[in-house]
Design an enzyme around this catalytic site. Structure first.
Site, PDB file in Angstrom:
ATOM      1  N   ALA A  88       0.840  -1.208   0.000  1.00 50.86           N
ATOM      2  CA  ALA A  88       0.000   0.000   0.000  1.00 50.86           C
ATOM      3  C   ALA A  88       0.870   1.251   0.000  1.00 50.86           C
ATOM      4  CB  ALA A  88      -0.931  -0.008   1.213  1.00 50.86           C
ATOM      5  N   TYR A  89       1.932   1.222   0.773  1.00 47.50           N
ATOM      6  CA  TYR A  89       2.855   2.379   0.815  1.00 47.50           C
ATOM      7  C   TYR A  89       3.465   2.615  -0.562  1.00 47.50           C
ATOM      8  CZ  TYR A  89       7.142   4.997   1.924  1.00 47.50           C
ATOM      9  OH  TYR A  89       8.167   5.912   1.953  1.00 47.50           O
ATOM     10  N   GLY A  90       3.977   1.541  -1.192  1.00 47.06           N
ATOM     11  CA  GLY A  90       4.594   1.678  -2.515  1.00 47.06           C
ATOM     12  C   GLY A  90       3.593   2.219  -3.529  1.00 47.06           C
ATOM     13  N   SER A 140       1.031   4.122  -2.882  1.00 44.90           N
ATOM     14  CA  SER A 140       0.758   5.549  -2.610  1.00 44.90           C
ATOM     15  C   SER A 140       1.871   6.428  -3.184  1.00 44.90           C
ATOM     16  CB  SER A 140       0.581   5.793  -1.104  1.00 44.90           C
ATOM     17  OG  SER A 140       1.815   5.701  -0.404  1.00 44.90           O
TER      18      SER A 140
END
Ligand SMILES: NC(=O)c1ccc[n+]([C@@H]2O[C@H](COP(=O)([O-])OP(=O)(O)OC[C@H]3O[C@@H](n4cnc5c(N)ncnc54)[C@H](OP(=O)(O)O)[C@@H]3O)[C@@H](O)[C@H]2O)c1
Length: 243
Positions: free
Chosen positions: A149-151, A153
């Site tokens: 999810a971080y990547g 975003s």
């Protein structure tokens, strides 16, 4: 490099990369507004800046809250450069990532830069130009288990960087990003046990100091980078360039 008298807003400047960026920008002559949620840390960083010059400000704001963002924009006023640095990751397998965690990362890492750029790029254009720098990660373009999810975003933020370069370039506003490798800040401390594995694959064989990242961000804010826009500059010790 020269930022004499330029007004710069740095988000996430109560810590790590943002703090070092604010300090370096001040060294090059900028008047800096720093922001973050933590008032005590914000006052501490402001104290480090005002030791050099007295015109800087700390405005406390949670950038995941659009109302607080609008207040921040009102209080900060027009700026010549915006550094969208506030961001965070939650390390978790996809199946264990909560909906709130996903939304939280997208609120801070994507929506806040979007709303800030929507507010500031037109005022920079009306003033004759400006610079926006978005802080991304090598995980936006390299798969990493636990950071899906971080990547995603930050990949969105890099896409926005290119779209904004196309949209605002004709009006004199440059938009770039830096894509960091592992950098020694409070955010990376919980990952200390992973660092030897990560740095073994980095040609320079070490993590970055936040000051080394700040130097690239400040360069992209300066007129010295006047023909650079739409770029995602790797500041990762060469990690993205090698197998
Ligand atoms: N360190 C690394 O290895 C690494 C690698 C790749 C990319 N990055 C990126 O680099 C940027 C800076 O990270 P860092 O390593 O310097 O982390 P850090 O030391 O934890 O600093 C993060 C900053 O973001 C602010 N922030 C977080 N959530 C916020 C919110 N809701 N509202 C307002 N401010 C918020 C924090 O301020 P408050 O706590 O005061 O709110 C803090 O000033 C981030 O975008 C991160 O994703 C870091």
């Amino acid at each position: 490099m020269n930022l004499n008298g330029k007004k710069i807003l740095v988000t996430g400047a109560t810590s790590g990369v943002g703090r070092e960026t604010a300090k370096l920008a001040v060294q090059y002559g900028a008047v800096v507004t720093i922001t973050g949620r933590d008032e005590a840390r914000g006052s501490g960083v402001l104290g480090e800046l005002t030791a050099t010059q007295g015109r800087h400000r700390f405005i406390a704001a949670d950038v995941s809250d659009p109302d607080e963002l609008r207040r921040l924009i009102r209080e900060a006023g027009p700026v010549d450069a915006l550094v969208n640095n506030a961001g965070y990751w939650e390390l978790a397998p996809t199946a264990d990532t909560s909906e709130g965690g996903f939304d939280g990362m997208f609120a801070v890492n994507v929506k806040a830069p979007f709303l800030l750029t929507a507010a500031y790029a037109p005022t920079m254009a009306a003033a004759g130009g400006g610079a926006i720098v978005n802080v991304s990660t090598m995980v936006a373009s390299r798969g990493m288990a636990g950071k899906a999810a971080y990547g995603a975003s930050k990949a969105a933020l890099e896409s926005l960087t290119r779209s904004w370069a196309a949209e605002y370039g004709p009006m004199g506003v440059r938009v770039n990003a830096v894509a960091l490798g592992p950098t020694l800040t409070p955010a990376s401390e919980p990952m200390a046990d992973m660092l030897p594995t990560l740095t073994a694959a980095i040609p320079l064989r070490r993590a970055a100091q936040p000051r080394e990242v700040a130097a690239a961000i400040v360069y992209l804010c300066c007129d010295e980078s006047s023909y650079v826009t739409g770029a995602v500059v790797p500041v990762d010790g060469g990690r993205q360039s090698v197998l």
